[in-house]
Design an enzyme around this catalytic site. Structure first.
Site, PDB file in Angstrom:
ATOM      1  CB  CYS A 114      -0.969  -0.003   1.174  1.00  0.00           C
ATOM      2  SG  CYS A 114      -2.154  -1.352   1.076  1.00  0.00           S
ATOM      3  CG  HIS A 250      -3.153   3.778   1.772  1.00  0.00           C
ATOM      4  ND1 HIS A 250      -3.621   3.350   0.544  1.00  0.00           N
ATOM      5  CD2 HIS A 250      -3.209   2.703   2.602  1.00  0.00           C
ATOM      6  CE1 HIS A 250      -3.930   2.070   0.631  1.00  0.00           C
ATOM      7  NE2 HIS A 250      -3.698   1.658   1.861  1.00  0.00           N
ATOM      8  CG  ASN A 280      -6.538  -0.599   1.134  1.00  0.00           C
ATOM      9  OD1 ASN A 280      -5.843  -0.188   0.211  1.00  0.00           O
ATOM     10  ND2 ASN A 280      -6.032  -1.022   2.277  1.00  0.00           N
TER      11      ASN A 280
HETATM   12  C1  LIG Z   1     -10.249  -4.468   9.958  1.00  0.00           C
HETATM   13  C2  LIG Z   1     -10.894  -3.435  10.855  1.00  0.00           C
HETATM   14  C3  LIG Z   1     -11.882  -2.600  10.052  1.00  0.00           C
HETATM   15  C4  LIG Z   1     -11.653  -4.127  11.967  1.00  0.00           C
HETATM   16  O1  LIG Z   1     -12.223  -3.188  12.832  1.00  0.00           O
HETATM   17  P1  LIG Z   1     -12.093  -3.366  14.407  1.00  0.00           P
HETATM   18  O2  LIG Z   1     -12.864  -2.264  15.026  1.00  0.00           O
HETATM   19  O3  LIG Z   1     -10.629  -3.438  14.702  1.00  0.00           O
HETATM   20  O4  LIG Z   1     -12.813  -4.703  14.616  1.00  0.00           O
HETATM   21  P2  LIG Z   1     -12.249  -5.981  15.356  1.00  0.00           P
HETATM   22  O5  LIG Z   1     -11.093  -6.527  14.611  1.00  0.00           O
HETATM   23  O6  LIG Z   1     -12.096  -5.622  16.781  1.00  0.00           O
HETATM   24  O7  LIG Z   1     -13.413  -6.961  15.175  1.00  0.00           O
HETATM   25  C5  LIG Z   1     -14.519  -6.812  15.991  1.00  0.00           C
HETATM   26  C6  LIG Z   1     -15.460  -7.928  15.654  1.00  0.00           C
HETATM   27  O8  LIG Z   1     -16.002  -7.720  14.346  1.00  0.00           O
HETATM   28  C7  LIG Z   1     -15.909  -8.924  13.609  1.00  0.00           C
HETATM   29  N1  LIG Z   1     -15.796  -8.630  12.197  1.00  0.00           N
HETATM   30  C8  LIG Z   1     -14.679  -8.584  11.438  1.00  0.00           C
HETATM   31  N2  LIG Z   1     -15.033  -8.295  10.172  1.00  0.00           N
HETATM   32  C9  LIG Z   1     -16.377  -8.165  10.140  1.00  0.00           C
HETATM   33  C10 LIG Z   1     -17.306  -7.881   9.123  1.00  0.00           C
HETATM   34  N3  LIG Z   1     -16.944  -7.648   7.858  1.00  0.00           N
HETATM   35  N4  LIG Z   1     -18.599  -7.787   9.473  1.00  0.00           N
HETATM   36  C11 LIG Z   1     -19.002  -8.002  10.733  1.00  0.00           C
HETATM   37  N5  LIG Z   1     -18.177  -8.305  11.726  1.00  0.00           N
HETATM   38  C12 LIG Z   1     -16.857  -8.379  11.446  1.00  0.00           C
HETATM   39  C13 LIG Z   1     -14.695  -9.618  14.167  1.00  0.00           C
HETATM   40  O9  LIG Z   1     -14.770 -11.008  13.904  1.00  0.00           O
HETATM   41  C14 LIG Z   1     -14.804  -9.305  15.638  1.00  0.00           C
HETATM   42  O10 LIG Z   1     -15.712 -10.196  16.204  1.00  0.00           O
HETATM   43  P3  LIG Z   1     -15.412 -10.858  17.640  1.00  0.00           P
HETATM   44  O11 LIG Z   1     -15.288  -9.702  18.579  1.00  0.00           O
HETATM   45  O12 LIG Z   1     -16.608 -11.712  17.857  1.00  0.00           O
HETATM   46  O13 LIG Z   1     -14.134 -11.621  17.455  1.00  0.00           O
HETATM   47  C15 LIG Z   1      -9.843  -2.512  11.484  1.00  0.00           C
HETATM   48  O14 LIG Z   1      -9.073  -3.241  12.406  1.00  0.00           O
HETATM   49  C16 LIG Z   1      -8.953  -1.893  10.485  1.00  0.00           C
HETATM   50  O15 LIG Z   1      -9.380  -1.134   9.652  1.00  0.00           O
HETATM   51  N6  LIG Z   1      -7.640  -2.158  10.565  1.00  0.00           N
HETATM   52  C17 LIG Z   1      -6.697  -1.611   9.635  1.00  0.00           C
HETATM   53  C18 LIG Z   1      -6.810  -2.377   8.382  1.00  0.00           C
HETATM   54  C19 LIG Z   1      -6.185  -1.690   7.230  1.00  0.00           C
HETATM   55  O16 LIG Z   1      -6.466  -0.554   6.979  1.00  0.00           O
HETATM   56  N7  LIG Z   1      -5.338  -2.412   6.543  1.00  0.00           N
HETATM   57  C20 LIG Z   1      -4.723  -1.985   5.369  1.00  0.00           C
HETATM   58  C21 LIG Z   1      -3.586  -1.113   5.680  1.00  0.00           C
HETATM   59  S1  LIG Z   1      -2.789  -0.814   4.183  1.00  0.00           S
END
Ligand SMILES: CC(C)(COP(=O)(O)OP(=O)(O)OC[C@H]1O[C@@H](n2cnc3c(N)ncnc32)[C@H](O)[C@@H]1OP(=O)(O)O)[C@@H](O)C(=O)NCCC(=O)NCCS
Length: 323
Positions: A114, A250, A280
């Site tokens: 990215c 980004h 993304n």
């Molecule tokens: C991925 C992301 C959106 C998840 O959001 P979050 O607030 O951290 O959510 P969590 O990981 O705590 O997940 C919370 C719950 O939602 C669930 N969950 C994950 N994806 C889900 C989806 N698409 N729909 C519903 N629930 C989902 C998880 O399983 C978790 O459930 P649990 O508590 O029963 O285990 C976030 O961590 C994020 O954006 N991270 C950076 C990712 C990124 O930008 N990467 C690229 C960088 S280049």
């Protein structure tokens, strides 16, 4: 005399197929509301069957060349930032070169996931400033839909396909921050964090693999590292955040984008946001946002722009330029 790499053209291409969040509700335990509230994403584009990264890149390149009012045979270097090239080799860049009918100069890919477009811009700037090239096409293009595990709701709802391109040209500047063009670059990587965002396959593993991510961990690094590299790039350019007209981050997650802007002391009114429509798109996200930002009338000639990105590696960085 100072040679600057000045943006003289910009363009983008998005595949026709638009997938709204609601479509994932049919196959996954997810909701439009969850995806929107956690990431800011509402829809994304996916490449058609058979449509490759170099196809997307070529279309974006043509748009940038048209915007610059030049032809491909006047370009002496072509860089594609991508982690999803059509083939293991040759590079996507040489494929684009052939499609554009560019038979001179040189072409190569840059792979920093990215952060790829930031790395490509830094490479292009170095080539121009050192006099090795005068006119460079810098493209970010991805088909991340090809490395999605469609059963993993934590990743497959977040990514999209697309391409964006810039034409950079060598222009004489005064050597001050009033010059148009790239004013500073700042690059970092730290392979200790390679396991929090990666693809579990590759050529020497003999399978294509799927994207794997520890979202919370990536999030934890993102805001701090992005704000830090953007601050360093601004310091290198001798400017303060008050002077910045636009942050072009980004486009991974609206919470990372707004958290970073807040840390930099910049209001969201000065941030170009496209994540809601593109998801993304990895290395394509910054040139896509630059192109859309210009088309919307946000980014204008003479504006001071800071771009920043982080991705797998971890690799991250920032570029400050005057548009
Ligand atoms: C991925 C992301 C959106 C998840 O959001 P979050 O607030 O951290 O959510 P969590 O990981 O705590 O997940 C919370 C719950 O939602 C669930 N969950 C994950 N994806 C889900 C989806 N698409 N729909 C519903 N629930 C989902 C998880 O399983 C978790 O459930 P649990 O508590 O029963 O285990 C976030 O961590 C994020 O954006 N991270 C950076 C990712 C990124 O930008 N990467 C690229 C960088 S280049």
């Amino acid at each position: 005399m100072t040679i600057r790499a000045v943006v003289t053209g910009v363009g983008h291409y998005l595949p026709d197929r638009v997938v709204e969040n609601a479509e994932f509700e049919k196959t996954l335990e997810t909701t439009d509301d969850w995806i929107r509230s956690r990431s800011g994403i509402e829809r994304r584009h996916f490449a058609a069957e058979g449509q490759t990264t170099s196809d997307l890149a070529t279309r974006a390149a043509r748009a940038a060349l048209a915007d610059a009012g030049i032809t491909a045979d006047s370009v002496d270097a072509l860089i594609v930032a991508t982690s999803t090239a059509d083939l293991t080799f040759p590079s996507a860049a040489t494929m684009v070169q052939a499609e554009l009918g560019m038979t001179t100069g040189f072409a190569f890919d840059v792979q920093a996931v990215c952060a790829g477009f930031i790395y490509a811009l830094a490479n292009a700037n170095a080539l121009i400033v050192s006099g090795q090239a005068k006119r460079i096409l810098v493209i970010g293009a991805e088909t991340f839909s090809r490395i999605m595990d469609w059963t993993d709701r934590g990743t497959c709802v977040l990514f999209g396909d697309g391409a964006g391109a810039l034409v950079l040209e060598a222009v004489e500047g005064a050597g001050t921050k009033a010059d148009r063009g790239i004013l500073s670059t700042d690059l970092h990587s730290d392979g200790r964090f390679r396991d929090i965002l990666y693809v579990d396959g590759g050529v020497s593993k003999q399978n294509t693999g799927f994207l794997r991510m520890q979202g919370k961990e990536v999030f934890r690094h993102a805001v701090e590292k992005l704000a830090s590299t953007a601050t360093t790039a601004m310091e290198k350019a001798g400017i303060t955040s008050e002077e910045i007209d636009w942050v072009v981050p980004h486009q991974a997650n609206i919470r990372i984008i707004s958290g970073t802007a807040k840390k930099l002391g910049l209001p969201m009114e000065r941030v170009v946001v496209t994540v809601q429509d593109h998801g993304n798109t990895s290395a394509a996200s910054i040139p896509l946002a630059l192109s859309v930002g210009k088309a919307r009338g946000q980014i204008k000639s003479g504006d001071l722009v800071v771009t920043e990105a982080i991705g797998g590696g971890l690799a991250w960085g920032s570029v400050v330029l005057r548009w």
